[in-house]
Design a protein around this motif. Structure first.
Motif, PDB file in Angstrom:
ATOM      1  N   CYS A  80       0.841  -1.200   0.000  1.00 18.56           N
ATOM      2  CA  CYS A  80       0.000   0.000   0.000  1.00 18.56           C
ATOM      3  C   CYS A  80       0.871   1.243   0.000  1.00 18.56           C
ATOM      4  CB  CYS A  80      -0.888   0.016   1.228  1.00 18.56           C
ATOM      5  SG  CYS A  80      -2.479  -0.736   0.945  1.00 18.56           S
ATOM      6  N   ARG A  81       1.922   1.225   0.753  1.00 22.39           N
ATOM      7  CA  ARG A  81       2.816   2.375   0.850  1.00 22.39           C
ATOM      8  C   ARG A  81       3.442   2.695  -0.506  1.00 22.39           C
ATOM      9  NH1 ARG A  81       4.256   6.952   1.816  1.00 22.39           N
ATOM     10  NH2 ARG A  81       6.319   7.391   2.554  1.00 22.39           N
ATOM     11  N   ILE A  82       3.784   1.674  -1.269  1.00 21.11           N
ATOM     12  CA  ILE A  82       4.395   1.865  -2.582  1.00 21.11           C
ATOM     13  C   ILE A  82       3.416   2.551  -3.527  1.00 21.11           C
ATOM     14  CG2 ILE A  82       5.291   0.654  -4.608  1.00 21.11           C
ATOM     15  CD1 ILE A  82       6.333  -1.485  -2.650  1.00 21.11           C
ATOM     16  N   VAL A  83       2.162   2.119  -3.506  1.00 20.72           N
ATOM     17  CA  VAL A  83       1.149   2.695  -4.387  1.00 20.72           C
ATOM     18  C   VAL A  83       0.882   4.145  -4.001  1.00 20.72           C
ATOM     19  CG1 VAL A  83      -1.266   2.540  -5.093  1.00 20.72           C
ATOM     20  CG2 VAL A  83       0.106   0.468  -4.877  1.00 20.72           C
ATOM     21  N   GLU A  84       0.748   4.416  -2.708  1.00 17.65           N
ATOM     22  CA  GLU A  84       0.486   5.783  -2.250  1.00 17.65           C
ATOM     23  C   GLU A  84       1.639   6.709  -2.615  1.00 17.65           C
ATOM     24  OE1 GLU A  84      -0.192   5.319   1.897  1.00 17.65           O
ATOM     25  OE2 GLU A  84      -2.198   4.492   1.620  1.00 17.65           O
ATOM     26  N   ARG A  85       2.859   6.227  -2.484  1.00 18.77           N
ATOM     27  CA  ARG A  85       4.030   7.042  -2.819  1.00 18.77           C
ATOM     28  C   ARG A  85       4.057   7.339  -4.324  1.00 18.77           C
ATOM     29  NH1 ARG A  85       8.786   4.079  -0.863  1.00 18.77           N
ATOM     30  NH2 ARG A  85       8.453   2.874  -2.728  1.00 18.77           N
ATOM     31  N   SER A  86       3.691   6.355  -5.139  1.00 17.35           N
ATOM     32  CA  SER A  86       3.656   6.563  -6.590  1.00 17.35           C
ATOM     33  C   SER A  86       2.629   7.616  -6.973  1.00 17.35           C
ATOM     34  CB  SER A  86       3.330   5.252  -7.304  1.00 17.35           C
ATOM     35  OG  SER A  86       4.313   4.291  -7.017  1.00 17.35           O
ATOM     36  N   PHE A  87       1.457   7.568  -6.344  1.00 21.99           N
ATOM     37  CA  PHE A  87       0.440   8.582  -6.621  1.00 21.99           C
ATOM     38  C   PHE A  87       0.902   9.964  -6.182  1.00 21.99           C
ATOM     39  CE2 PHE A  87      -2.879   5.120  -6.725  1.00 21.99           C
ATOM     40  CZ  PHE A  87      -3.163   5.300  -8.068  1.00 21.99           C
ATOM     41  N   SER A  88       1.616  10.046  -5.077  1.00 24.62           N
ATOM     42  CA  SER A  88       2.089  11.359  -4.623  1.00 24.62           C
ATOM     43  C   SER A  88       3.152  11.909  -5.572  1.00 24.62           C
ATOM     44  CB  SER A  88       2.619  11.283  -3.196  1.00 24.62           C
ATOM     45  OG  SER A  88       3.836  10.577  -3.152  1.00 24.62           O
ATOM     46  N   TRP A  89       3.976  11.046  -6.157  1.00 21.77           N
ATOM     47  CA  TRP A  89       4.958  11.505  -7.150  1.00 21.77           C
ATOM     48  C   TRP A  89       4.249  12.060  -8.373  1.00 21.77           C
ATOM     49  CZ3 TRP A  89       8.353   6.530  -6.900  1.00 21.77           C
ATOM     50  CH2 TRP A  89       9.241   6.625  -5.825  1.00 21.77           C
ATOM     51  N   ALA A  97       5.577  10.582 -17.280  1.00 22.48           N
ATOM     52  CA  ALA A  97       5.886  11.084 -15.938  1.00 22.48           C
ATOM     53  C   ALA A  97       6.723  10.071 -15.171  1.00 22.48           C
ATOM     54  CB  ALA A  97       4.598  11.392 -15.180  1.00 22.48           C
ATOM     55  N   PHE A  98       6.358   8.790 -15.248  1.00 17.66           N
ATOM     56  CA  PHE A  98       7.131   7.771 -14.538  1.00 17.66           C
ATOM     57  C   PHE A  98       8.527   7.603 -15.138  1.00 17.66           C
ATOM     58  CE2 PHE A  98       3.239   5.936 -12.502  1.00 17.66           C
ATOM     59  CZ  PHE A  98       3.715   6.057 -11.212  1.00 17.66           C
ATOM     60  N   ILE A  99       8.654   7.778 -16.445  1.00 23.62           N
ATOM     61  CA  ILE A  99       9.984   7.731 -17.061  1.00 23.62           C
ATOM     62  C   ILE A  99      10.851   8.851 -16.515  1.00 23.62           C
ATOM     63  CG2 ILE A  99      11.217   8.115 -19.236  1.00 23.62           C
ATOM     64  CD1 ILE A  99       8.933   6.540 -20.601  1.00 23.62           C
ATOM     65  N   GLN A 100      10.264  10.047 -16.414  1.00 29.70           N
ATOM     66  CA  GLN A 100      11.021  11.173 -15.868  1.00 29.70           C
ATOM     67  C   GLN A 100      11.390  10.937 -14.404  1.00 29.70           C
ATOM     68  OE1 GLN A 100       9.223  14.978 -16.482  1.00 29.70           O
ATOM     69  NE2 GLN A 100      10.822  16.052 -15.360  1.00 29.70           N
ATOM     70  N   ILE A 101      10.482  10.367 -13.625  1.00 28.05           N
ATOM     71  CA  ILE A 101      10.760  10.068 -12.218  1.00 28.05           C
ATOM     72  C   ILE A 101      11.905   9.052 -12.122  1.00 28.05           C
ATOM     73  CG2 ILE A 101       9.827   8.929 -10.160  1.00 28.05           C
ATOM     74  CD1 ILE A 101       7.092  10.178 -10.951  1.00 28.05           C
ATOM     75  N   MET A 102      11.848   8.002 -12.953  1.00 33.15           N
ATOM     76  CA  MET A 102      12.906   6.982 -12.908  1.00 33.15           C
ATOM     77  C   MET A 102      14.251   7.547 -13.333  1.00 33.15           C
ATOM     78  SD  MET A 102      10.899   3.479 -14.084  1.00 33.15           S
ATOM     79  CE  MET A 102      11.647   3.576 -15.662  1.00 33.15           C
ATOM     80  N   LEU A 103      14.254   8.401 -14.352  1.00 39.22           N
ATOM     81  CA  LEU A 103      15.506   9.018 -14.782  1.00 39.22           C
ATOM     82  C   LEU A 103      16.080   9.929 -13.693  1.00 39.22           C
ATOM     83  CD1 LEU A 103      14.810   9.851 -18.518  1.00 39.22           C
ATOM     84  CD2 LEU A 103      16.425   8.195 -17.605  1.00 39.22           C
ATOM     85  N   ASP A 104      15.207  10.682 -13.027  1.00 44.36           N
ATOM     86  CA  ASP A 104      15.683  11.540 -11.927  1.00 44.36           C
ATOM     87  C   ASP A 104      16.282  10.706 -10.793  1.00 44.36           C
ATOM     88  OD1 ASP A 104      14.943  13.793 -13.283  1.00 44.36           O
ATOM     89  OD2 ASP A 104      13.034  14.055 -12.208  1.00 44.36           O
ATOM     90  N   LYS A 105      15.659   9.578 -10.488  1.00 46.49           N
ATOM     91  CA  LYS A 105      16.170   8.700  -9.424  1.00 46.49           C
ATOM     92  C   LYS A 105      17.483   8.050  -9.849  1.00 46.49           C
ATOM     93  CE  LYS A 105      12.489   8.760  -6.661  1.00 46.49           C
ATOM     94  NZ  LYS A 105      12.615   9.595  -5.530  1.00 46.49           N
ATOM     95  N   PHE A 106      17.602   7.721 -11.140  1.00 41.83           N
ATOM     96  CA  PHE A 106      18.798   7.070 -11.649  1.00 41.83           C
ATOM     97  C   PHE A 106      19.988   8.031 -11.654  1.00 41.83           C
ATOM     98  CE2 PHE A 106      21.480   5.716 -15.262  1.00 41.83           C
ATOM     99  CZ  PHE A 106      21.827   4.463 -14.794  1.00 41.83           C
TER     100      PHE A 106
END
Length: 62
Positions: free
Chosen positions: A17-26, A51-60
């Protein structure tokens, strides 16, 4: 009446649940996704993927 610690069906937070909530907040950080601009569902899905591609690239990169 039972106290919350004694209740057998006490609410327990599931780890996924925490993973899903964090993804929605991103996703809320992207203005185009917070307001319903898109007419087609396919376009909205593409924007979420971008949006998720940009999030993953920022994390990478960090």
């Amino acid at each position: 009446m039972l106290r919350p610690d004694e209740c057998p069906s006490k609410f327990q937070v599931l780890p996924k649940c925490r993973i899903v909530e964090r993804s929605f907040s991103w996703l809320e950080n992207f203005r185009r996704l917070t307001i319903d601009y898109e007419f087609l569902a396919e376009t909205a899905e593409a924007m979420v993927q971008l949006a998720f591609i940009q999030i993953m690239l920022d994390k990478f990169i960090e």
